[in-house]
Design an enzyme around this catalytic site. Structure first.
Site, short mmCIF file in Angstrom:
data_model
loop_
_atom_site.label_atom_id
_atom_site.label_comp_id
_atom_site.label_asym_id
_atom_site.label_seq_id
_atom_site.Cartn_x
_atom_site.Cartn_y
_atom_site.Cartn_z
N GLN A 100 47.78 -20.49 -16.09
CA GLN A 100 48.06 -19.05 -16.11
C GLN A 100 47.06 -18.32 -15.22
O GLN A 100 47.18 -17.12 -15.00
CB GLN A 100 47.92 -18.52 -17.54
N ASN A 101 46.05 -19.05 -14.73
CA ASN A 101 44.97 -18.39 -14.00
C ASN A 101 45.37 -18.10 -12.56
O ASN A 101 46.07 -18.89 -11.92
CB ASN A 101 43.71 -19.26 -14.02
N HIS A 118 51.25 -17.47 -12.96
CA HIS A 118 51.02 -16.04 -12.78
C HIS A 118 50.58 -15.67 -11.36
O HIS A 118 50.07 -14.58 -11.13
CB HIS A 118 49.98 -15.54 -13.81
N ASN A 210 39.31 -25.29 -27.19
CA ASN A 210 38.98 -23.87 -27.23
C ASN A 210 37.87 -23.66 -28.26
O ASN A 210 37.94 -24.22 -29.36
CB ASN A 210 40.23 -23.06 -27.65
P1 OAD Z 1 42.68 -14.74 -22.91
O1 OAD Z 1 41.57 -13.89 -22.46
O2 OAD Z 1 43.75 -14.14 -23.74
O3 OAD Z 1 42.11 -15.98 -23.74
C1 OAD Z 1 41.02 -16.72 -23.27
C2 OAD Z 1 40.79 -17.87 -24.23
O4 OAD Z 1 39.76 -18.68 -23.69
C3 OAD Z 1 40.34 -17.45 -25.64
O5 OAD Z 1 41.14 -18.15 -26.58
C4 OAD Z 1 38.89 -17.93 -25.69
O6 OAD Z 1 38.51 -18.35 -27.00
C5 OAD Z 1 38.92 -19.10 -24.76
N1 OAD Z 1 37.63 -19.48 -24.15
C6 OAD Z 1 36.56 -18.70 -23.86
N2 OAD Z 1 35.60 -19.43 -23.27
C7 OAD Z 1 36.05 -20.69 -23.19
C8 OAD Z 1 35.52 -21.91 -22.67
N3 OAD Z 1 34.33 -21.96 -22.11
N4 OAD Z 1 36.29 -23.03 -22.75
C9 OAD Z 1 37.52 -23.00 -23.31
N5 OAD Z 1 38.07 -21.88 -23.82
C10 OAD Z 1 37.35 -20.74 -23.75
O7 OAD Z 1 43.28 -15.45 -21.59
P2 OAD Z 1 44.70 -16.16 -21.38
O8 OAD Z 1 45.15 -16.83 -22.60
O9 OAD Z 1 44.58 -16.95 -20.13
O10 OAD Z 1 48.16 -12.59 -17.45
O11 OAD Z 1 45.61 -14.90 -21.10
C11 OAD Z 1 46.94 -15.10 -20.73
C12 OAD Z 1 47.35 -14.06 -19.71
O12 OAD Z 1 47.05 -12.75 -20.19
C13 OAD Z 1 46.63 -14.13 -18.40
O13 OAD Z 1 47.16 -15.09 -17.51
C14 OAD Z 1 46.79 -12.74 -17.86
C15 OAD Z 1 46.51 -11.95 -19.11
O14 OAD Z 1 47.09 -10.69 -19.14
C16 OAD Z 1 48.44 -12.12 -16.25
O15 OAD Z 1 47.59 -11.76 -15.45
C17 OAD Z 1 49.90 -12.06 -15.97
#
Ligand code: OAD
Length: 238
Positions: A100-101, A118, A210
């Site tokens: 998603q990154n 994305h 996570n």
């Molecule tokens: P989020 O910011 O919603 O979630 C990030 C996740 O990473 C959380 O569950 C954290 O606990 C976890 N996390 C933090 N540090 C970590 C580490 N060192 N190792 C592993 N996990 C860790 O981000 P996404 O789920 O990617 O969309 O968000 C999904 C989408 O929402 C993104 O692609 C973006 C955003 O709006 C668009 O830009 C279209």
């Protein structure tokens, strides 16, 4: 728990990996939903990450993406990105990497064929359907750049809220989920669909990496509580 996951990985013919913002956290890229440092805690997505917002205030939105683009250009892939790229090279045809990154760090670590659901923040595209004039000459250098003839604007090549994901990329990701024997779900909160739905679609075991609880924990066969750059090498290195 990690030994069990390594066992599943060793037995899996097809592995799918779904990554989110936490994958790049240890590279220094902020996540979206962290309560303190997350981008959506500091900025309103409705004012920055929608087509409507861009049309209303193109320079502000362009500059915000330009700031993030510069930031990701300065950071480096971490040990998690690197071990995924190495695993795929060592095991051809076995791993499908879905992200998603938009930061391009998987690609910079050497992963090929990444399914970037994305888009990519380092690229841009036309806002409206381009006419012949749009591609006939260089866009005017402005924030954002625009077609000198019709005024069509360039915009970041990322998926905004309310927009469709690239259809072929999503279809390839769904096929990988449906065919996998194991899916690793790394660093995503699991709240944004359709990406999060891929974890629920996985045919095989689902392993979450996570440090925090996620919306997908109920779909997991194992939850590894820890950080991507630390746990992925333990999971994936021979
Ligand atoms: P989020 O910011 O919603 O979630 C990030 C996740 O990473 C959380 O569950 C954290 O606990 C976890 N996390 C933090 N540090 C970590 C580490 N060192 N190792 C592993 N996990 C860790 O981000 P996404 O789920 O990617 O969309 O968000 C999904 C989408 O929402 C993104 O692609 C973006 C955003 O709006 C668009 O830009 C279209």
């Amino acid at each position: 728990m990690i030994e069990q996951a390594r066992g599943w990985l060793g037995a899996a013919r097809r592995v799918a990996v779904l990554t989110g913002a936490g994958m790049s956290a240890e590279s220094g890229v902020p996540t979206f939903r962290d309560a303190q440092t997350g981008l959506w805690a500091q900025f309103d997505p409705q004012q920055l990450a929608t087509e409507e917002a861009f049309r209303a205030n193109p320079t502000m939105v362009w500059d915000w993406y330009a700031m993030r683009r510069e930031m990701v250009a300065k950071v480096e892939p971490n040990a998690g990105h690197r071990v995924l790229a190495t695993f795929a090279k060592r095991h051809p045809q076995r791993l499908t990497l879905i992200t998603q990154n938009v930061d391009g760090l998987h690609q910079r670590a050497g992963s090929v064929g990444v399914l970037a659901l994305h888009g990519n923040i380092s690229e841009d595209k036309w806002l409206d359907e381009p006419k012949a004039c749009c591609n006939a000459s260089q866009p005017a250098a402005a924030r954002p750049p625009y077609c000198k003839v019709c005024g069509n604007l360039r915009r970041p090549a990322v998926v905004w809220f309310g927009e469709m994901l690239p259809l072929e990329t999503l279809a390839a990701a769904e096929a990988a989920a449906q065919e996998c024997d194991l899916m690793l779900v790394v660093g995503t909160s699991g709240v944004v669909y359709p990406a999060a739905g891929l974890a629920r679609m996985a045919a095989g075991k689902v392993v979450i990496v996570n440090p925090e609880p996620t919306e997908l924990d109920d779909a997991a066969d194992a939850v590894l509580r820890g950080k991507a750059a630390q746990l992925l090498p333990q999971l994936l290195e021979d």
